[in-house]
Scaffold this active site. Sequence first.
Site, PDB file in Angstrom:
ATOM      1  N   HIS A  44      85.626  76.598  56.307  1.00 59.14           N
ATOM      2  CA  HIS A  44      85.106  77.286  55.133  1.00 59.14           C
ATOM      3  C   HIS A  44      83.810  76.630  54.666  1.00 59.14           C
ATOM      4  O   HIS A  44      83.327  75.684  55.266  1.00 59.14           O
ATOM      5  CB  HIS A  44      86.147  77.287  54.007  1.00 59.14           C
ATOM      6  N   THR A  47      78.552  78.355  55.481  1.00 56.51           N
ATOM      7  CA  THR A  47      77.525  78.233  56.512  1.00 56.51           C
ATOM      8  C   THR A  47      77.769  77.047  57.444  1.00 56.51           C
ATOM      9  O   THR A  47      78.367  76.048  57.060  1.00 56.51           O
ATOM     10  CB  THR A  47      76.132  78.048  55.867  1.00 56.51           C
ATOM     11  N   ARG A  48      77.283  77.194  58.687  1.00 57.09           N
ATOM     12  CA  ARG A  48      77.228  76.098  59.652  1.00 57.09           C
ATOM     13  C   ARG A  48      75.934  76.205  60.443  1.00 57.09           C
ATOM     14  O   ARG A  48      75.451  77.306  60.721  1.00 57.09           O
ATOM     15  CB  ARG A  48      78.414  76.148  60.639  1.00 57.09           C
ATOM     16  N   LYS A 263      72.282  73.503  50.336  1.00 57.92           N
ATOM     17  CA  LYS A 263      73.612  72.936  50.601  1.00 57.92           C
ATOM     18  C   LYS A 263      73.430  71.682  51.448  1.00 57.92           C
ATOM     19  O   LYS A 263      72.674  71.693  52.429  1.00 57.92           O
ATOM     20  CB  LYS A 263      74.485  73.949  51.334  1.00 57.92           C
ATOM     21  N   HIS A 267      77.675  63.728  57.169  1.00 61.62           N
ATOM     22  CA  HIS A 267      78.494  63.914  58.361  1.00 61.62           C
ATOM     23  C   HIS A 267      79.356  62.699  58.679  1.00 61.62           C
ATOM     24  O   HIS A 267      80.505  62.844  59.098  1.00 61.62           O
ATOM     25  CB  HIS A 267      77.598  64.235  59.559  1.00 61.62           C
ATOM     26  N   CYS A 310      86.449  69.650  52.631  1.00 68.26           N
ATOM     27  CA  CYS A 310      87.023  70.222  53.846  1.00 68.26           C
ATOM     28  C   CYS A 310      87.604  69.079  54.669  1.00 68.26           C
ATOM     29  O   CYS A 310      87.635  67.933  54.220  1.00 68.26           O
ATOM     30  CB  CYS A 310      85.985  71.006  54.640  1.00 68.26           C
ATOM     31  N   LYS A 343      79.844  75.803  65.591  1.00 67.84           N
ATOM     32  CA  LYS A 343      78.773  76.512  66.288  1.00 67.84           C
ATOM     33  C   LYS A 343      79.191  76.964  67.677  1.00 67.84           C
ATOM     34  O   LYS A 343      78.673  77.942  68.219  1.00 67.84           O
ATOM     35  CB  LYS A 343      77.522  75.644  66.357  1.00 67.84           C
TER      36      LYS A 343
END
Length: 380
Positions: A44, A47-48, A263, A267, A310, A343
Amino acid sequence: MHYNYIVIGAGSMGMAAGYYLAHSGHHTLLLDAFNPPHDHASHHGETRLIRYAYGEGIAYVPLALRAGERWRALEKKTKRQLFHETGVINVGRKQSSFVQNVINSAKLHNIPLEVLDAPTVHKRWPGMRLPDDYVACYEPTAGVLKVEDCINAYRQLAIEAGAVIRTNSRVATITPGNVITVTTTAGTTFTADRVIVTVGAWAKALLAQTNLTLPVSPIRKTFAWYEADASLYSEYAHYPGFSFMLDDACFYGFPSIDGAGIKVGRHDGGIPISPDEPRIPFDDTDAVALDQFLATYMPQVGARKYGKTCMYAMTPDEHFIIDQHPHYPNITFAAGFSGHGFKFASAVGELLSELATTGQTTQDISMFRLNRFTQKETYR
């Protein structure tokens, strides 16, 4: 009820795999503990990024290119805009392995790429600031995928192809054999000739029932949206998606799309969690590193709007696990996508359907095999 194939976990990889199986004429059931797309796992957040010149390893590039082809085909078939070609900028020290992988993979696979110094970056994107000794690798054909729309598109096609999707149906047990038995927590039992397991952070526990040990560790991750001047930071101003490999941290983010704001997420790092425990909501502590990153590298970004959480399902080497069960070849599984898997979902779904039906794939998945953790192989 008996099916040719059961896909356990109908998120990004599973929904795509279910479509490819059903489209090939197989009687297919997809089971999910929730109602995808949802906010309980890793897919969720709207965007990625999709990048092709890949800093995480040159071996990923053919899979990334195939994924791009499959996303474009999905757009055409469903008449939905799933991909925004914003371009993506990969930033870091030129001598870093990440930047060198980006440069070398672009050369090897003829991917359009510009390597820019800091003054050039400042001129082209006035909202961005880089240290003098950093370079930016700009990939103009990369961009942004709309996550929930992608999953809904595959869900639509899977149903049209005849797949059965049962949501809010968590699998409690999987019993291997020539015919595999799958039972949900509600007590409903299904059987199948073959099963694909794509349950993300729950894969370790579920596949342990088949005497398989997966080195997958769930961690809590956070990201946030910020107010942004559209003339500087929007896709309409040609502001790119971005990935910054700093000396001590890695950040990624997205231009403001449809007024949503910038956004950004971090990572690396994260807190180990159990996927079944309530997730700690995003708070100001989570925002400290994000705020500092933006203040340094994108100083004209405005106030924080809100944040979300997430899960990543991490492997020790941060590469994926895609394989068939060593003792039960009619069980195929994919897990441990380590925060950079979405992706690839279109191509992974395709190759999972190939692996489950024929035992082979058109993509080289040797670097994703489970036995690498005993063979001590390293891929770059």
